[in-house]
Design a protein around this motif. Structure first.
Motif, PDB file in Angstrom:
ATOM      1  N   LEU A 169       0.850  -1.190   0.000  1.00  0.00           N
ATOM      2  CA  LEU A 169       0.000   0.000   0.000  1.00  0.00           C
ATOM      3  C   LEU A 169       0.885   1.238   0.000  1.00  0.00           C
ATOM      4  O   LEU A 169       1.685   1.455   0.905  1.00  0.00           O
ATOM      5  CB  LEU A 169      -0.917  -0.001   1.233  1.00  0.00           C
ATOM      6  N   GLY A 193       0.593   5.469  -0.994  1.00  0.00           N
ATOM      7  CA  GLY A 193      -0.282   6.559  -1.413  1.00  0.00           C
ATOM      8  C   GLY A 193       0.155   7.162  -2.733  1.00  0.00           C
ATOM      9  O   GLY A 193      -0.558   7.102  -3.745  1.00  0.00           O
ATOM     10  N   VAL A 216      -1.550   4.471  -5.020  1.00  0.00           N
ATOM     11  CA  VAL A 216      -3.008   4.446  -5.168  1.00  0.00           C
ATOM     12  C   VAL A 216      -3.493   5.711  -5.859  1.00  0.00           C
ATOM     13  O   VAL A 216      -4.401   5.659  -6.704  1.00  0.00           O
ATOM     14  CB  VAL A 216      -3.685   4.295  -3.788  1.00  0.00           C
ATOM     15  N   LEU A 236      -4.663  -1.339  -2.379  1.00  0.00           N
ATOM     16  CA  LEU A 236      -5.478  -1.320  -1.169  1.00  0.00           C
ATOM     17  C   LEU A 236      -5.862  -2.726  -0.728  1.00  0.00           C
ATOM     18  O   LEU A 236      -6.080  -2.977   0.462  1.00  0.00           O
ATOM     19  CB  LEU A 236      -6.748  -0.491  -1.404  1.00  0.00           C
ATOM     20  N   SER A 261      -6.993  -0.269   5.210  1.00  0.00           N
ATOM     21  CA  SER A 261      -6.185   0.292   4.122  1.00  0.00           C
ATOM     22  C   SER A 261      -6.608   1.724   3.810  1.00  0.00           C
ATOM     23  O   SER A 261      -5.764   2.602   3.562  1.00  0.00           O
ATOM     24  CB  SER A 261      -6.333  -0.574   2.866  1.00  0.00           C
ATOM     25  N   TYR A 270      -4.264   4.973   4.051  1.00  0.00           N
ATOM     26  CA  TYR A 270      -4.096   5.818   2.863  1.00  0.00           C
ATOM     27  C   TYR A 270      -4.396   7.276   3.189  1.00  0.00           C
ATOM     28  O   TYR A 270      -3.719   8.189   2.705  1.00  0.00           O
ATOM     29  CB  TYR A 270      -5.028   5.307   1.765  1.00  0.00           C
ATOM     30  N   ILE A 282     -11.119   7.012   0.367  1.00  0.00           N
ATOM     31  CA  ILE A 282     -10.145   6.784  -0.706  1.00  0.00           C
ATOM     32  C   ILE A 282     -10.245   7.869  -1.778  1.00  0.00           C
ATOM     33  O   ILE A 282      -9.234   8.413  -2.233  1.00  0.00           O
ATOM     34  CB  ILE A 282     -10.352   5.385  -1.324  1.00  0.00           C
ATOM     35  N   THR A 310      -7.419  10.695  -2.637  1.00  0.00           N
ATOM     36  CA  THR A 310      -6.865  10.735  -3.993  1.00  0.00           C
ATOM     37  C   THR A 310      -6.972  12.129  -4.580  1.00  0.00           C
ATOM     38  O   THR A 310      -6.020  12.624  -5.222  1.00  0.00           O
ATOM     39  CB  THR A 310      -7.618   9.728  -4.898  1.00  0.00           C
TER      40      THR A 310
END
Length: 300
Positions: free
Chosen positions: A115, A117, A131, A139, A187, A191, A292, A296
Protein backbone atom coordinates in the motif's frame (compact mmCIF):
# COMPACT_ATOMS: atom_id res chain seq x y z
CA UNK A 1 -38.35 -10.42 16.99
CA UNK A 2 -34.62 -11.05 17.27
CA UNK A 3 -33.89 -14.44 18.72
CA UNK A 4 -32.12 -14.22 22.06
CA UNK A 5 -29.98 -17.21 23.12
CA UNK A 6 -30.82 -18.64 26.52
CA UNK A 7 -27.82 -17.61 28.61
CA UNK A 8 -27.07 -19.09 32.04
CA UNK A 9 -27.08 -15.72 33.81
CA UNK A 10 -27.68 -17.15 37.28
CA UNK A 11 -24.63 -19.34 37.10
CA UNK A 12 -22.50 -16.58 35.64
CA UNK A 13 -23.31 -14.24 38.51
CA UNK A 14 -23.20 -16.67 41.41
CA UNK A 15 -19.69 -18.04 41.13
CA UNK A 16 -20.92 -21.44 39.94
CA UNK A 17 -18.67 -22.78 37.14
CA UNK A 18 -20.08 -22.28 33.67
CA UNK A 19 -20.95 -25.47 31.77
CA UNK A 20 -18.77 -26.52 28.87
CA UNK A 21 -19.74 -27.50 25.34
CA UNK A 22 -20.46 -31.22 25.09
CA UNK A 23 -18.44 -31.41 21.86
CA UNK A 24 -15.64 -29.05 22.98
CA UNK A 25 -15.06 -29.58 26.72
CA UNK A 26 -12.48 -26.77 26.85
CA UNK A 27 -15.05 -24.09 25.90
CA UNK A 28 -17.36 -22.57 28.51
CA UNK A 29 -20.84 -21.63 27.33
CA UNK A 30 -24.14 -20.32 28.61
CA UNK A 31 -26.18 -21.77 25.75
CA UNK A 32 -28.02 -25.07 25.71
CA UNK A 33 -29.70 -27.05 22.93
CA UNK A 34 -33.46 -26.43 23.07
CA UNK A 35 -34.17 -30.09 22.23
CA UNK A 36 -31.75 -32.15 24.33
CA UNK A 37 -30.54 -29.51 26.82
CA UNK A 38 -26.83 -30.15 26.30
CA UNK A 39 -24.53 -27.08 26.46
CA UNK A 40 -23.21 -25.91 23.08
CA UNK A 41 -20.62 -23.33 22.01
CA UNK A 42 -21.05 -20.86 19.08
CA UNK A 43 -19.29 -23.26 16.69
CA UNK A 44 -21.81 -26.01 17.47
CA UNK A 45 -25.07 -24.08 17.83
CA UNK A 46 -27.56 -24.09 14.98
CA UNK A 47 -30.33 -21.51 14.78
CA UNK A 48 -33.80 -23.09 14.78
CA UNK A 49 -37.34 -21.74 14.90
CA UNK A 50 -37.06 -21.48 18.70
CA UNK A 51 -33.66 -21.18 20.34
CA UNK A 52 -30.58 -23.07 19.18
CA UNK A 53 -29.95 -26.76 18.60
CA UNK A 54 -26.88 -28.96 18.69
CA UNK A 55 -25.55 -30.66 15.52
CA UNK A 56 -26.76 -34.09 16.70
CA UNK A 57 -30.35 -32.91 17.10
CA UNK A 58 -30.18 -31.16 13.74
CA UNK A 59 -29.13 -34.40 12.06
CA UNK A 60 -31.86 -36.32 13.84
CA UNK A 61 -34.44 -33.73 12.83
CA UNK A 62 -33.28 -33.85 9.21
CA UNK A 63 -33.54 -37.64 9.19
CA UNK A 64 -37.04 -37.87 10.66
CA UNK A 65 -38.49 -34.88 8.91
CA UNK A 66 -40.32 -33.71 12.05
CA UNK A 67 -38.42 -30.46 12.42
CA UNK A 68 -38.43 -28.47 9.17
CA UNK A 69 -36.55 -25.57 10.75
CA UNK A 70 -33.76 -27.87 11.87
CA UNK A 71 -33.54 -29.45 8.41
CA UNK A 72 -32.39 -26.05 7.16
CA UNK A 73 -29.90 -25.17 9.88
CA UNK A 74 -28.73 -21.59 10.13
CA UNK A 75 -25.97 -19.87 12.06
CA UNK A 76 -26.55 -17.15 14.63
CA UNK A 77 -26.35 -14.54 11.86
CA UNK A 78 -28.61 -16.46 9.48
CA UNK A 79 -25.92 -18.06 7.32
CA UNK A 80 -25.91 -21.67 6.19
CA UNK A 81 -24.23 -24.15 8.51
CA UNK A 82 -21.26 -25.69 6.71
CA UNK A 83 -19.69 -29.11 7.15
CA UNK A 84 -16.30 -27.44 7.64
CA UNK A 85 -16.82 -24.27 9.73
CA UNK A 86 -13.23 -23.13 9.11
CA UNK A 87 -13.01 -23.50 5.34
CA UNK A 88 -12.84 -19.76 4.53
CA UNK A 89 -10.36 -19.22 7.35
CA UNK A 90 -8.14 -21.96 5.92
CA UNK A 91 -8.35 -20.43 2.44
CA UNK A 92 -7.42 -16.98 3.77
CA UNK A 93 -4.50 -18.50 5.65
CA UNK A 94 -3.41 -20.28 2.48
CA UNK A 95 -3.54 -17.09 0.40
CA UNK A 96 -1.48 -15.15 2.94
CA UNK A 97 1.11 -17.92 3.17
CA UNK A 98 1.26 -18.33 -0.61
CA UNK A 99 1.88 -14.60 -1.10
CA UNK A 100 4.53 -14.69 1.63
CA UNK A 101 6.36 -17.51 -0.12
CA UNK A 102 6.00 -15.78 -3.48
CA UNK A 103 7.58 -12.54 -2.30
CA UNK A 104 10.29 -14.54 -0.56
CA UNK A 105 11.22 -15.90 -3.98
CA UNK A 106 10.65 -12.62 -5.81
CA UNK A 107 11.27 -9.74 -3.33
CA UNK A 108 10.68 -7.15 -6.05
CA UNK A 109 6.95 -7.95 -5.88
CA UNK A 110 6.74 -6.13 -2.54
CA UNK A 111 7.12 -2.79 -4.34
CA UNK A 112 4.28 -3.71 -6.69
CA UNK A 113 1.82 -4.96 -4.06
CA UNK A 114 2.38 -2.81 -0.97
CA UNK A 115 0.00 0.00 0.00
CA UNK A 116 1.54 3.25 -1.19
CA UNK A 117 -0.28 6.56 -1.41
CA UNK A 118 1.89 8.31 -3.97
CA UNK A 119 5.62 8.09 -4.58
CA UNK A 120 7.42 10.14 -7.20
CA UNK A 121 11.14 9.26 -6.94
CA UNK A 122 12.28 11.23 -9.98
CA UNK A 123 9.79 13.81 -11.24
CA UNK A 124 9.58 13.99 -15.03
CA UNK A 125 11.91 10.98 -15.38
CA UNK A 126 10.24 8.02 -13.66
CA UNK A 127 6.44 7.69 -13.49
CA UNK A 128 4.96 8.13 -10.04
CA UNK A 129 3.39 5.09 -8.39
CA UNK A 130 0.72 4.52 -5.75
CA UNK A 131 -3.01 4.45 -5.17
CA UNK A 132 -3.32 8.10 -6.11
CA UNK A 133 -1.89 7.21 -9.54
CA UNK A 134 -4.69 4.76 -10.23
CA UNK A 135 -3.14 1.64 -8.65
CA UNK A 136 -6.26 0.89 -6.59
CA UNK A 137 -5.36 -2.79 -6.31
CA UNK A 138 -2.70 -1.90 -3.71
CA UNK A 139 -5.48 -1.32 -1.17
CA UNK A 140 -6.35 -5.03 -1.40
CA UNK A 141 -3.06 -6.74 -2.28
CA UNK A 142 -1.35 -5.15 0.72
CA UNK A 143 -3.86 -6.98 2.97
CA UNK A 144 -2.26 -10.31 2.03
CA UNK A 145 1.35 -9.14 1.95
CA UNK A 146 3.97 -9.86 4.63
CA UNK A 147 7.77 -9.75 4.60
CA UNK A 148 8.81 -10.81 8.10
CA UNK A 149 8.20 -14.20 9.69
CA UNK A 150 7.18 -12.69 13.02
CA UNK A 151 4.71 -10.38 11.30
CA UNK A 152 2.89 -13.09 9.38
CA UNK A 153 3.06 -15.49 12.34
CA UNK A 154 1.22 -13.12 14.68
CA UNK A 155 -1.37 -12.19 12.06
CA UNK A 156 -2.05 -15.79 11.06
CA UNK A 157 -2.34 -16.91 14.68
CA UNK A 158 -4.89 -14.16 15.22
CA UNK A 159 -6.74 -15.18 12.07
CA UNK A 160 -6.88 -18.83 13.13
CA UNK A 161 -7.91 -18.20 16.75
CA UNK A 162 -10.57 -15.61 15.98
CA UNK A 163 -11.62 -16.60 12.49
CA UNK A 164 -12.88 -20.10 13.18
CA UNK A 165 -15.37 -19.01 15.85
CA UNK A 166 -16.60 -16.09 13.77
CA UNK A 167 -16.96 -18.17 10.61
CA UNK A 168 -19.03 -20.73 12.52
CA UNK A 169 -21.25 -18.04 14.06
CA UNK A 170 -21.73 -15.88 10.96
CA UNK A 171 -21.54 -18.30 8.06
CA UNK A 172 -19.03 -18.27 5.23
CA UNK A 173 -20.24 -15.36 3.09
CA UNK A 174 -20.87 -13.03 6.02
CA UNK A 175 -17.54 -13.90 7.58
CA UNK A 176 -15.70 -13.28 4.31
CA UNK A 177 -17.42 -9.91 3.94
CA UNK A 178 -16.36 -9.02 7.49
CA UNK A 179 -12.73 -9.93 6.81
CA UNK A 180 -12.38 -8.17 3.46
CA UNK A 181 -14.26 -5.01 4.42
CA UNK A 182 -12.32 -4.69 7.68
CA UNK A 183 -9.08 -5.00 5.74
CA UNK A 184 -10.25 -2.45 3.17
CA UNK A 185 -11.28 0.00 5.89
CA UNK A 186 -7.85 -0.38 7.47
CA UNK A 187 -6.19 0.29 4.12
CA UNK A 188 -8.41 3.32 3.51
CA UNK A 189 -7.58 4.93 6.85
CA UNK A 190 -3.88 4.24 6.32
CA UNK A 191 -4.10 5.82 2.86
CA UNK A 192 -5.80 8.87 4.39
CA UNK A 193 -3.54 9.50 7.38
CA UNK A 194 -0.11 8.07 6.54
CA UNK A 195 2.53 9.95 4.59
CA UNK A 196 1.97 9.45 0.83
CA UNK A 197 5.36 7.85 0.33
CA UNK A 198 5.13 5.55 3.35
CA UNK A 199 4.55 1.91 2.45
CA UNK A 200 2.19 -0.30 4.44
CA UNK A 201 1.48 -4.02 4.29
CA UNK A 202 -0.03 -6.84 6.33
CA UNK A 203 -3.33 -8.41 7.35
CA UNK A 204 -3.48 -6.47 10.62
CA UNK A 205 -6.48 -4.37 9.57
CA UNK A 206 -8.55 -7.46 8.79
CA UNK A 207 -7.39 -9.24 11.98
CA UNK A 208 -8.32 -6.23 14.12
CA UNK A 209 -11.71 -6.34 12.43
CA UNK A 210 -12.02 -9.91 13.70
CA UNK A 211 -11.07 -8.67 17.19
CA UNK A 212 -13.87 -6.12 17.12
CA UNK A 213 -16.37 -8.63 15.76
CA UNK A 214 -15.38 -11.17 18.44
CA UNK A 215 -16.10 -8.63 21.18
CA UNK A 216 -19.54 -7.91 19.68
CA UNK A 217 -20.31 -11.62 19.34
CA UNK A 218 -19.26 -12.38 22.93
CA UNK A 219 -21.48 -9.56 24.18
CA UNK A 220 -24.36 -10.94 22.12
CA UNK A 221 -23.83 -14.42 23.60
CA UNK A 222 -23.58 -13.06 27.17
CA UNK A 223 -20.02 -14.38 27.51
CA UNK A 224 -17.41 -12.93 29.84
CA UNK A 225 -15.84 -10.23 27.68
CA UNK A 226 -12.90 -9.50 29.93
CA UNK A 227 -10.41 -11.86 28.24
CA UNK A 228 -10.95 -10.47 24.73
CA UNK A 229 -11.09 -6.87 25.97
CA UNK A 230 -7.83 -7.28 27.89
CA UNK A 231 -6.17 -8.86 24.85
CA UNK A 232 -7.48 -6.10 22.59
CA UNK A 233 -6.31 -3.40 25.01
CA UNK A 234 -2.82 -4.93 25.16
CA UNK A 235 -2.63 -5.04 21.36
CA UNK A 236 -3.76 -1.43 21.03
CA UNK A 237 -1.33 -0.33 23.72
CA UNK A 238 1.52 -2.02 21.87
CA UNK A 239 0.32 -0.47 18.61
CA UNK A 240 0.49 3.10 19.94
CA UNK A 241 3.52 2.59 22.20
CA UNK A 242 5.68 1.22 19.39
CA UNK A 243 4.40 3.19 16.40
CA UNK A 244 7.62 2.89 14.42
CA UNK A 245 7.06 0.32 11.71
CA UNK A 246 3.42 -0.31 12.72
CA UNK A 247 0.53 1.03 10.66
CA UNK A 248 -1.71 1.98 13.58
CA UNK A 249 -4.16 3.48 11.11
CA UNK A 250 -4.89 0.03 9.68
CA UNK A 251 -5.48 -1.36 13.17
CA UNK A 252 -7.95 1.38 14.11
CA UNK A 253 -9.73 1.35 10.75
CA UNK A 254 -10.14 -2.41 10.78
CA UNK A 255 -11.31 -2.46 14.38
CA UNK A 256 -14.02 0.15 13.79
CA UNK A 257 -15.22 -1.60 10.64
CA UNK A 258 -15.32 -4.97 12.39
CA UNK A 259 -17.44 -3.62 15.23
CA UNK A 260 -19.91 -1.88 12.90
CA UNK A 261 -20.32 -4.91 10.63
CA UNK A 262 -20.63 -7.37 13.52
CA UNK A 263 -23.33 -5.28 15.20
CA UNK A 264 -25.32 -5.40 11.98
CA UNK A 265 -24.67 -9.13 11.59
CA UNK A 266 -25.63 -10.42 15.03
CA UNK A 267 -28.17 -7.84 16.21
CA UNK A 268 -30.25 -7.60 13.03
CA UNK A 269 -33.96 -8.39 13.63
CA UNK A 270 -34.86 -11.69 12.03
CA UNK A 271 -37.58 -10.19 9.82
CA UNK A 272 -35.13 -7.62 8.39
CA UNK A 273 -31.93 -9.58 8.88
CA UNK A 274 -30.60 -9.52 5.31
CA UNK A 275 -31.40 -5.83 4.77
CA UNK A 276 -29.68 -4.78 8.00
CA UNK A 277 -26.63 -6.94 7.36
CA UNK A 278 -26.23 -5.72 3.79
CA UNK A 279 -26.74 -2.17 5.04
CA UNK A 280 -23.96 -2.48 7.62
CA UNK A 281 -21.55 -3.85 5.02
CA UNK A 282 -22.58 -1.18 2.51
CA UNK A 283 -22.05 1.55 5.09
CA UNK A 284 -18.46 0.44 5.73
CA UNK A 285 -17.79 0.01 2.00
CA UNK A 286 -19.13 3.47 1.10
CA UNK A 287 -17.22 5.09 3.96
CA UNK A 288 -14.01 3.42 2.78
CA UNK A 289 -14.60 4.47 -0.83
CA UNK A 290 -15.36 8.03 0.29
CA UNK A 291 -12.09 8.20 2.23
CA UNK A 292 -10.14 6.78 -0.71
CA UNK A 293 -11.67 9.21 -3.20
CA UNK A 294 -11.16 12.23 -0.94
CA UNK A 295 -7.52 11.33 -0.31
CA UNK A 296 -6.86 10.74 -3.99
CA UNK A 297 -8.27 14.15 -4.87
CA UNK A 298 -5.97 15.77 -2.31
CA UNK A 299 -2.88 14.08 -3.75
CA UNK A 300 -3.51 14.72 -7.44
Amino acid sequence: MDQQPPGDRAAAGSGVPMPTCYRHPDRETGISCTRCGRPICPECMVSASVGFQCPDCVRQGSGTGHHPAASRPRTLAGGSVAADPRLVTKILLGINLAVFLLVSIRPALVNDLTLLGRWDPAPMLVPATGVAEGQWYRLVTSMFLHQEVVHIAFNMLGLWWLGGQLEAALGRSRYLALYLLSGLAGSALTYLLAEPGQGSLGASGAVYGLFGATAVLMRRMNYDMRPVLVLLALNLAFTFYNRDGIAWEAHVGGLIAGVVIAIGMVHAPRERRTAVQVGACTLVLLASIGIIVARTMSLT
